[in-house]
Design an enzyme around this catalytic site. Structure first.
Site, PDB file in Angstrom:
ATOM      1  N   TRP A 123      24.289  10.654  13.593  1.00 51.13           N
ATOM      2  CA  TRP A 123      24.131  10.639  15.060  1.00 51.13           C
ATOM      3  C   TRP A 123      25.341  11.328  15.697  1.00 51.13           C
ATOM      4  O   TRP A 123      26.456  11.186  15.189  1.00 51.13           O
ATOM      5  CB  TRP A 123      24.033   9.185  15.540  1.00 51.13           C
ATOM      6  CG  TRP A 123      23.514   9.058  16.940  1.00 51.13           C
ATOM      7  CD1 TRP A 123      24.250   8.933  18.073  1.00 51.13           C
ATOM      8  CD2 TRP A 123      22.145   9.032  17.340  1.00 51.13           C
ATOM      9  NE1 TRP A 123      23.424   8.832  19.169  1.00 51.13           N
ATOM     10  CE2 TRP A 123      22.121   8.897  18.748  1.00 51.13           C
ATOM     11  CE3 TRP A 123      20.919   9.109  16.660  1.00 51.13           C
ATOM     12  CZ2 TRP A 123      20.942   8.840  19.491  1.00 51.13           C
ATOM     13  CZ3 TRP A 123      19.746   9.056  17.402  1.00 51.13           C
ATOM     14  CH2 TRP A 123      19.757   8.926  18.794  1.00 51.13           C
ATOM     15  N   ASP A 175      28.948  14.694  25.539  1.00 50.18           N
ATOM     16  CA  ASP A 175      28.923  14.070  26.862  1.00 50.18           C
ATOM     17  C   ASP A 175      28.102  12.774  26.848  1.00 50.18           C
ATOM     18  O   ASP A 175      27.672  12.301  25.788  1.00 50.18           O
ATOM     19  CB  ASP A 175      28.412  15.075  27.911  1.00 50.18           C
ATOM     20  CG  ASP A 175      26.948  15.496  27.679  1.00 50.18           C
ATOM     21  OD1 ASP A 175      26.250  14.874  26.850  1.00 50.18           O
ATOM     22  OD2 ASP A 175      26.506  16.452  28.349  1.00 50.18           O
ATOM     23  N   GLU A 178      25.012  12.831  25.025  1.00 48.62           N
ATOM     24  CA  GLU A 178      25.152  13.078  23.587  1.00 48.62           C
ATOM     25  C   GLU A 178      24.922  14.550  23.248  1.00 48.62           C
ATOM     26  O   GLU A 178      24.329  14.892  22.234  1.00 48.62           O
ATOM     27  CB  GLU A 178      24.202  12.160  22.806  1.00 48.62           C
ATOM     28  CG  GLU A 178      24.124  10.782  23.461  1.00 48.62           C
ATOM     29  CD  GLU A 178      23.635   9.673  22.567  1.00 48.62           C
ATOM     30  OE1 GLU A 178      22.429   9.599  22.356  1.00 48.62           O
ATOM     31  OE2 GLU A 178      24.468   8.897  22.078  1.00 48.62           O
ATOM     32  N   GLU A 328      13.020   4.732  30.528  1.00 46.97           N
ATOM     33  CA  GLU A 328      14.225   5.579  30.640  1.00 46.97           C
ATOM     34  C   GLU A 328      13.972   6.693  31.649  1.00 46.97           C
ATOM     35  O   GLU A 328      14.777   6.961  32.525  1.00 46.97           O
ATOM     36  CB  GLU A 328      14.520   6.184  29.263  1.00 46.97           C
ATOM     37  CG  GLU A 328      15.627   7.206  29.208  1.00 46.97           C
ATOM     38  CD  GLU A 328      15.640   7.929  27.867  1.00 46.97           C
ATOM     39  OE1 GLU A 328      14.795   8.828  27.644  1.00 46.97           O
ATOM     40  OE2 GLU A 328      16.499   7.591  27.024  1.00 46.97           O
TER      41      GLU A 328
HETATM   42  C1  BGC Z   1      21.097   8.990  26.406  1.00 47.79           C
HETATM   43  C2  BGC Z   1      22.384   8.192  26.355  1.00 47.79           C
HETATM   44  C3  BGC Z   1      22.067   6.715  26.141  1.00 47.79           C
HETATM   45  C4  BGC Z   1      21.167   6.518  24.929  1.00 47.79           C
HETATM   46  C5  BGC Z   1      20.695   5.081  24.776  1.00 47.79           C
HETATM   47  C6  BGC Z   1      20.296   8.718  25.146  1.00 47.79           C
HETATM   48  O1  BGC Z   1      19.104   9.441  25.216  1.00 47.79           O
HETATM   49  O2  BGC Z   1      21.380  10.361  26.509  1.00 47.79           O
HETATM   50  O3  BGC Z   1      23.086   8.325  27.560  1.00 47.79           O
HETATM   51  O4  BGC Z   1      23.256   6.010  25.966  1.00 47.79           O
HETATM   52  O5  BGC Z   1      20.021   7.327  25.056  1.00 47.79           O
HETATM   53  O6  BGC Z   1      20.078   4.622  25.936  1.00 47.79           O
END
Ligand code: BGC
Length: 373
Positions: A123, A175, A178, A328
């Site tokens: 990851w 960032d 990710e 999300e």
């Molecule tokens: C996001 C991160 C987040 C993670 C878990 C990713 O897709 O870019 O900001 O921490 O998901 O929610």
């Protein structure tokens, strides 16, 4: 994790678009693991783990709802997890002091299993913002909860993270989304500033000096065209730039740089009332994110613009499903179908419920309520 024993604020309502919306912490509390960790999304294949970033804001929302025991359990988990890696952390800092190279996968991870294990699974883990978020959230916890003193373990972990950030804050890293490994990201620096400043006020005063150096770099190098930039050298905006003022207070919400930044965020990233992360986003087609839209509302609420804050909350609430879950992101007219199909095929439908979305909706709801609804 079941009830934490403190008194939740379930009886508080405000009316959004004629519908009564209540402060309901049950989904977050019910999904908190017995260890204290919050999984990012309990039902999404890729998010069973606990990210320091998500968890820190979820804990903050619990503190704001009066669920201090839930937040305290998270901070104990985070502290124990950090301390279980103290030998590796000290080794990293010593190697940095000697000028020795450090490989990407050796830096502390962005996420751990709910049992606090660091999984070496490829990851893109080298993300410093979550460590800043943790210090900030811990500082807020110490300020807002009745148990205003950190335990020895929590204090030691905060000290270690403070030293880690002091050593590495200028290191390019992934960032908050990710991505973009080789850059210095404005919202990451703002998160580090917020963390060091917050814990500097409550627990570790010497860290305030470092936080000021971080702030200077943000103001000197993360600005172009009169607004903050996504990362040094990239003049576009990213919705995470809201964090620069809300809540990390690099500059206040009404600062001219922030006003121009938010204007550009809304001009380029607002679609149907929801905010995208950044214009070139392709993750699940680059949809509109609930937590970011709630963040915009939080920002407006702190500016005293209740009307815009309520519009943001109404948009977020319009995406709550009949079971009460918030996703999300939602795909919309700006989404790229190719990439939406690609990610859906790879990982299934995007995360729902996302605990971080729930947390930010709660924060916005509380802001509006504190402000008279
Ligand atoms: C996001 C991160 C987040 C993670 C878990 C990713 O897709 O870019 O900001 O921490 O998901 O929610």
């Amino acid at each position: 994790m079941g009830s934490t024993g403190s008194s939740p604020a379930h009886d508080s309502h405000i009316s959004i678009d004629g519908r009564s919306t209540e402060i309901d912490t049950r989904l977050i509390i019910a999904n908190q693991h017995a260890s204290g960790a919050y999984p990012a999304s309990p039902s999404f294949s890729q998010y069973p783990h606990s990210w320091l970033r998500d968890g820190s804001f979820i804990a903050y929302s619990m503190d704001r709802c009066g669920e201090h025991a839930s937040a305290a359990a998270f901070h104990r988990w985070a502290a124990a997890t950090v301390l279980s890696n103290s030998a590796a952390t000290r080794d990293l800092m010593e190697r940095a002091a000697r000028g020795q190279p450090i490989l990407e996968h050796e830096f502390l991870p962005a996420r751990f299993t709910v049992n606090g294990e660091w999984q070496q699974d490829g990851w893109p883990n080298f993300q410093l913002d979550g460590y800043g978020h943790w210090l900030w959230s811990l500082g807020e916890h110490l300020r807002s909860s009745e148990a205003a003193n950190a335990s020895q373990e929590v204090g030691e972990a905060a000290r270690l993270v403070g030293e880690y950030l002091t050593t590495f804050w200028q290191e390019p890293c992934y960032d908050a989304w990710e991505e973009y490994r080789s850059q210095l990201h404005t919202s990451t620096l703002a998160s580090i500033y917020g963390g060091l400043a917050s814990i500097g006020e409550t627990l570790l005063p010497d860290l305030r000096v470092v936080s000021e150096r971080v702030r200077e770099v943000i103001l000197d190098e993360c600005v172009a065209n009169g607004r903050f930039v996504k990362h040094i050298g990239n003049e576009t905006v990213d919705a995470s730039l809201l964090w620069v003022s809300t809540p990390f207070a690099v500059v206040p919400e009404d600062h001219s740089l922030m006003t121009a930044t938010v204007k550009e965020i809304e001009r380029t990233l607002s679609v149907s009332g929801g905010l995208r992360r950044y214009a070139a986003d392709t993750f699940y087609g680059g949809g509109e994110w609930l937590l970011l839209t709630a963040w915009l509302g939080w920002h407006y609420s702190r500016l005293g613009n209740r009307e815009r804050a309520r519009e943001c909350l109404a948009w977020v609430e319009s995406h709550r499903d009949p079971e009460g879950s918030l996703p999300e992101q939602v795909s919309g007219e700006a989404s790229n179908q190719r990439f939406l199909n690609y990610w859906t095929k790879r990982w299934g439908r995007s995360a729902k419920p996302l605990l971080w979305s729930h947390a930010m909706a709660l924060v916005l709801l509380l802001e509006l309520q504190a402000d008279g609804g």
